[in-house]
Design an enzyme around this catalytic site. Structure first.
Site, PDB file in Angstrom:
ATOM      1  N   SER A 145       3.257   4.901  12.732  1.00 16.96           N
ATOM      2  CA  SER A 145       4.664   5.299  12.737  1.00 16.96           C
ATOM      3  C   SER A 145       5.137   5.557  14.158  1.00 16.96           C
ATOM      4  O   SER A 145       4.475   6.227  14.950  1.00 16.96           O
ATOM      5  CB  SER A 145       4.841   6.565  11.892  1.00 16.96           C
ATOM      6  OG  SER A 145       6.173   7.002  11.916  1.00 16.96           O
ATOM      7  N   ASP A 203       5.908  -3.312   6.411  1.00 10.49           N
ATOM      8  CA  ASP A 203       4.931  -2.217   6.385  1.00 10.49           C
ATOM      9  C   ASP A 203       3.605  -2.524   5.698  1.00 10.49           C
ATOM     10  O   ASP A 203       2.569  -2.071   6.155  1.00 10.49           O
ATOM     11  CB  ASP A 203       5.561  -1.002   5.700  1.00 10.49           C
ATOM     12  CG  ASP A 203       4.817   0.293   5.986  1.00 10.49           C
ATOM     13  OD1 ASP A 203       4.364   0.479   7.128  1.00 10.49           O
ATOM     14  OD2 ASP A 203       4.670   1.113   5.069  1.00 10.49           O
ATOM     15  N   ARG A 250      14.613   8.814   8.183  1.00 11.79           N
ATOM     16  CA  ARG A 250      14.239   7.529   7.581  1.00 11.79           C
ATOM     17  C   ARG A 250      15.396   6.901   6.814  1.00 11.79           C
ATOM     18  O   ARG A 250      16.341   7.569   6.410  1.00 11.79           O
ATOM     19  CB  ARG A 250      13.086   7.736   6.594  1.00 11.79           C
ATOM     20  CG  ARG A 250      11.773   8.168   7.226  1.00 11.79           C
ATOM     21  CD  ARG A 250      10.952   6.969   7.594  1.00 11.79           C
ATOM     22  NE  ARG A 250       9.649   7.316   8.153  1.00 11.79           N
ATOM     23  CZ  ARG A 250       8.706   6.426   8.405  1.00 11.79           C
ATOM     24  NH1 ARG A 250       8.921   5.150   8.129  1.00 11.79           N
ATOM     25  NH2 ARG A 250       7.564   6.792   8.932  1.00 11.79           N
ATOM     26  N   HIS A 258      -1.889  -2.454   6.894  1.00 12.70           N
ATOM     27  CA  HIS A 258      -0.724  -1.618   7.216  1.00 12.70           C
ATOM     28  C   HIS A 258      -0.037  -2.282   8.398  1.00 12.70           C
ATOM     29  O   HIS A 258      -0.313  -1.980   9.555  1.00 12.70           O
ATOM     30  CB  HIS A 258      -1.172  -0.205   7.558  1.00 12.70           C
ATOM     31  CG  HIS A 258      -0.037   0.731   7.832  1.00 12.70           C
ATOM     32  ND1 HIS A 258      -0.116   1.763   8.735  1.00 12.70           N
ATOM     33  CD2 HIS A 258       1.213   0.788   7.323  1.00 12.70           C
ATOM     34  CE1 HIS A 258       1.016   2.423   8.765  1.00 12.70           C
ATOM     35  NE2 HIS A 258       1.850   1.842   7.925  1.00 12.70           N
ATOM     36  N   LYS A 315       3.326   5.098  -0.689  1.00 14.14           N
ATOM     37  CA  LYS A 315       1.993   5.183  -0.107  1.00 14.14           C
ATOM     38  C   LYS A 315       0.918   5.377  -1.177  1.00 14.14           C
ATOM     39  O   LYS A 315      -0.239   4.996  -0.972  1.00 14.14           O
ATOM     40  CB  LYS A 315       1.936   6.308   0.923  1.00 14.14           C
ATOM     41  CG  LYS A 315       2.739   6.022   2.191  1.00 14.14           C
ATOM     42  CD  LYS A 315       2.325   4.719   2.863  1.00 14.14           C
ATOM     43  CE  LYS A 315       3.074   4.491   4.156  1.00 14.14           C
ATOM     44  NZ  LYS A 315       2.778   3.169   4.757  1.00 14.14           N
ATOM     45  N   LYS A 375       6.793  -1.055  14.704  1.00 13.36           N
ATOM     46  CA  LYS A 375       6.372  -2.057  13.717  1.00 13.36           C
ATOM     47  C   LYS A 375       7.559  -2.686  12.990  1.00 13.36           C
ATOM     48  O   LYS A 375       7.643  -3.914  12.852  1.00 13.36           O
ATOM     49  CB  LYS A 375       5.407  -1.381  12.732  1.00 13.36           C
ATOM     50  CG  LYS A 375       4.759  -2.289  11.718  1.00 13.36           C
ATOM     51  CD  LYS A 375       3.512  -1.652  11.102  1.00 13.36           C
ATOM     52  CE  LYS A 375       3.603  -0.248  10.686  1.00 13.36           C
ATOM     53  NZ  LYS A 375       4.622   0.302   9.916  1.00 13.36           N
ATOM     54  N   THR A 376       8.478  -1.854  12.521  1.00 11.51           N
ATOM     55  CA  THR A 376       9.657  -2.365  11.809  1.00 11.51           C
ATOM     56  C   THR A 376      10.625  -3.027  12.779  1.00 11.51           C
ATOM     57  O   THR A 376      11.125  -4.127  12.535  1.00 11.51           O
ATOM     58  CB  THR A 376      10.364  -1.219  11.059  1.00 11.51           C
ATOM     59  OG1 THR A 376       9.472  -0.688  10.076  1.00 11.51           O
ATOM     60  CG2 THR A 376      11.620  -1.724  10.372  1.00 11.51           C
ATOM     61  N   ARG A 422       4.736  12.835   5.010  1.00 10.25           N
ATOM     62  CA  ARG A 422       3.563  12.917   4.157  1.00 10.25           C
ATOM     63  C   ARG A 422       2.741  14.157   4.503  1.00 10.25           C
ATOM     64  O   ARG A 422       2.811  14.682   5.606  1.00 10.25           O
ATOM     65  CB  ARG A 422       2.680  11.673   4.314  1.00 10.25           C
ATOM     66  CG  ARG A 422       3.280  10.399   3.780  1.00 10.25           C
ATOM     67  CD  ARG A 422       2.334   9.229   4.009  1.00 10.25           C
ATOM     68  NE  ARG A 422       2.031   9.056   5.427  1.00 10.25           N
ATOM     69  CZ  ARG A 422       0.939   9.490   6.021  1.00 10.25           C
ATOM     70  NH1 ARG A 422       0.007  10.149   5.328  1.00 10.25           N
ATOM     71  NH2 ARG A 422       0.735   9.293   7.325  1.00 10.25           N
TER      72      ARG A 422
END
Length: 538
Positions: free
Chosen positions: A239, A258, A323, A221, A201, A243-244, A60
């Site tokens: 990131s 997410d 990703r 988030h 996003k 988290k994932t 991003r």
């Protein structure tokens, strides 16, 4: 490919100023995969996934994200370096230029929606210049049934034109790429960048405004999963904090990885229909569920594919932000629908590259509010030009670039939810132990999983002096013992074997926390302010 009659009405783009019929509507992943290969825009890996390069941008671009400042937003959005205002007339002119650019091109259109809870559903139309961008939209948004498509009327539209380059001086952008939200016209306009994350996003940011303002619902988030006992766990984190990885657990059903909402019925619902995971150093041994999800239908971004089709997940020569997106049904153990009730534990994940935070600690309500507003993690050497030692990185609410309102608003809503549900909040350091980055080592994933499982299984128990130690610098309660974790690992100071160096570094991070929080002090209560580190280093 011709459009079937049942989709003729849905696929018309005349309302957007696009009059031609060269529209590929609601194509399947298989069709989009084949078209991408035919156009030589990607490669197929040995696992059957599609691998593409997003071009100039592999992540991003926060400085090029704008919100149109108009009567809907002007008095509600927290304007500044994160939420940058954009003139309505400039938006209209730029939108017309993008549409003129797209007119005559082969376009890929998808109707989909966000929010698994029907009471909060947002119907979305995504218009893509590239076929693989449309595959991303298929993977990441929720897929309507054929019956639902018959009466589909999009509320929001994403117009995605990676090949269009803005003229900054003329169009009002900073440079040639842009991602702009218009809440009056309900359009997310994206150009000049192929990075697919801007698509999801954009909608996430829109929901972060709409849900609190119009629905009195907290957007988050975070990732989430649910155990056999029906209790939901929530994982906040920026990131690279896990988290994932940590929410994708074979023993628990995945709700989502997410973006979620916490509704007024004390349930957590996924915004998305898929997952968007980092794959740097991915291995089947450490992350079997994510590794197994990379198959036909998955979209890999900016990875190195060897001549035999194998992916080298350790190769970051394009970017460290490699990703993969895949539909959530690529994970076997998922919650259907993507809604979890009875939230009982919240985990704040941080990759502390200074190596001074405990690997797990229990937070009081005031500490939870403070750390939520702070949103701490750290950048490590080598991730950006000029970064030669760990640098503190703060992102309010663990997602500041996507939060249009003031962080205190989200913190206030979270605090209310915590109080009503009696949830426990834990700070988990997935970063370094035994010293800072370059000296210590990354916390072993098996230890982090063991600590989280101990919480979820109730094995860490309630706070008591004999079971917990109050950290002398950060004031958090760290357990003295945890099943499956060596006792010495639980004390960051003990892993350093150098008390002076440890405390010097810990106070350095303390000062960074306090300096960052200055911009929130006017909005935070005395109770919240007391939730942070209370001592400076002198």
């Amino acid at each position: 490919m011709s459009i079937s009659k049942k989709h003729q009405k849905s696929s018309s783009l005349a309302a957007y100023g696009i009059a031609h019929n060269n529209v590929r509507y609601q194509l399947s992943p298989t069709e989009l995969h084949a078209i991408t290969l035919e156009k030589k825009m990607g490669r197929e890996t040995s696992a059957g996934a599609l691998a593409i390069d997003t071009g100039e941008f592999t992540g991003r671009s926060p400085q090029d994200r704008f919100i149109v400042k108009d009567p809907v937003t002007q008095d509600k959005v927290w304007w500044g370096d994160i939420n940058i205002p954009f003139d309505p007339s400039k938006f209209d002119a730029l939108y017309d230029k993008v549409i003129a650019y797209l007119n005559g091109k082969e376009l890929y259109v998808r109707d989909c929606y966000a929010c698994a809870d029907a009471n909060y559903r947002m119907d979305i139309r995504v218009i893509n210049e590239y076929p693989w961008s449309n595959l991303f939209a298929y993977n990441m948004f929720i897929r309507p049934t054929e019956e639902e498509l018959k009466h589909f009327e999009p509320e929001w539209t994403v117009v995605n034109a990676p090949g269009f380059m803005a003229n900054a001086k003329e169009d009002g952008t900073r440079q040639h790429n842009f991602a702009i939200l218009n809440f009056t016209r309900k359009i997310a306009l994206i150009g000049g960048t192929g990075y697919t994350g801007e698509i999801k996003k954009g909608i996430f940011s829109a929901l972060n405004f709409i849900l609190p303002v119009q629905k009195k619902t907290l957007p988050m988030h975070c990732s989430a999963n649910v155990g056999r006992n029906g209790e939901t766990a929530i994982f906040f984190g920026l990131s690279g904090t896990g988290k994932t990885t940590l929410s994708t657990d074979a023993s628990r059903k995945l709700i989502g990885d997410d973006e979620h909402g916490w509704n007024n019925e004390n349930a957590v619902f996924n915004f998305e229909g898929g997952c968007y995971a980092k794959v740097i150093n991915l291995s089947q041994e450490n992350e079997p569920e994510i590794y197994g999800a990379i198959k036909k239908g998955a979209l890999l971004e900016n990875v190195i594919v060897e001549a035999n089709g194998e992916v080298d997940f350790a190769d970051t020569s394009i970017t460290q932000n490699t990703r993969v997106s895949y539909p959530i049904y690529h994970i076997e153990n998922v919650q259907r629908p993507s809604i979890g009730k009875n939230p009982k534990n919240i985990f704040f994940l941080t990759a502390d590259a200074f190596g001074v935070l405990p690997p797990i600690s229990k937070l009081t309500p005031s500490q939870a509010a403070y750390h939520f507003i702070s949103g701490y993690t750290a950048k490590v050497a080598g991730t950006e030009a000029g970064v030669v030692e760990p640098i503190p990185s703060f992102s309010a609410c663990f997602g500041a670039p996507f939060m249009p309102l003031h962080p205190a608003k989200y913190a206030e809503m979270l605090g209310k939810k915590m109080k009503e549900s009696g949830v426990n909040v834990w700070l988990v350091n997935t970063g370094w132990t035994g010293g800072p980055y370059g000296v210590g080592t990354r916390m072993k994933l098996k230890y982090t999983r063991a600590m989280i499982n101990a919480v979820l299984d109730g094995k860490l128990g309630l706070y008591s002096y004999d079971k917990y130690h109050i950290h002398s610098v950060f004031g958090v309660a760290q357990p003295r013992e945890c099943p499956g974790v060596p006792t010495e690992v639980l004390s960051p100071r003990a892993t350093w074997n150098n008390d002076q160096a440890y405390y010097t570094t810990a106070f350095k991070l303390t000062n960074a926390f306090r300096e960052n929080f200055k911009k929130f002090e006017a909005y935070a209560s005395e109770e919240i302010r007391r939730g942070g580190p209370q001592r400076y280093a002198f």
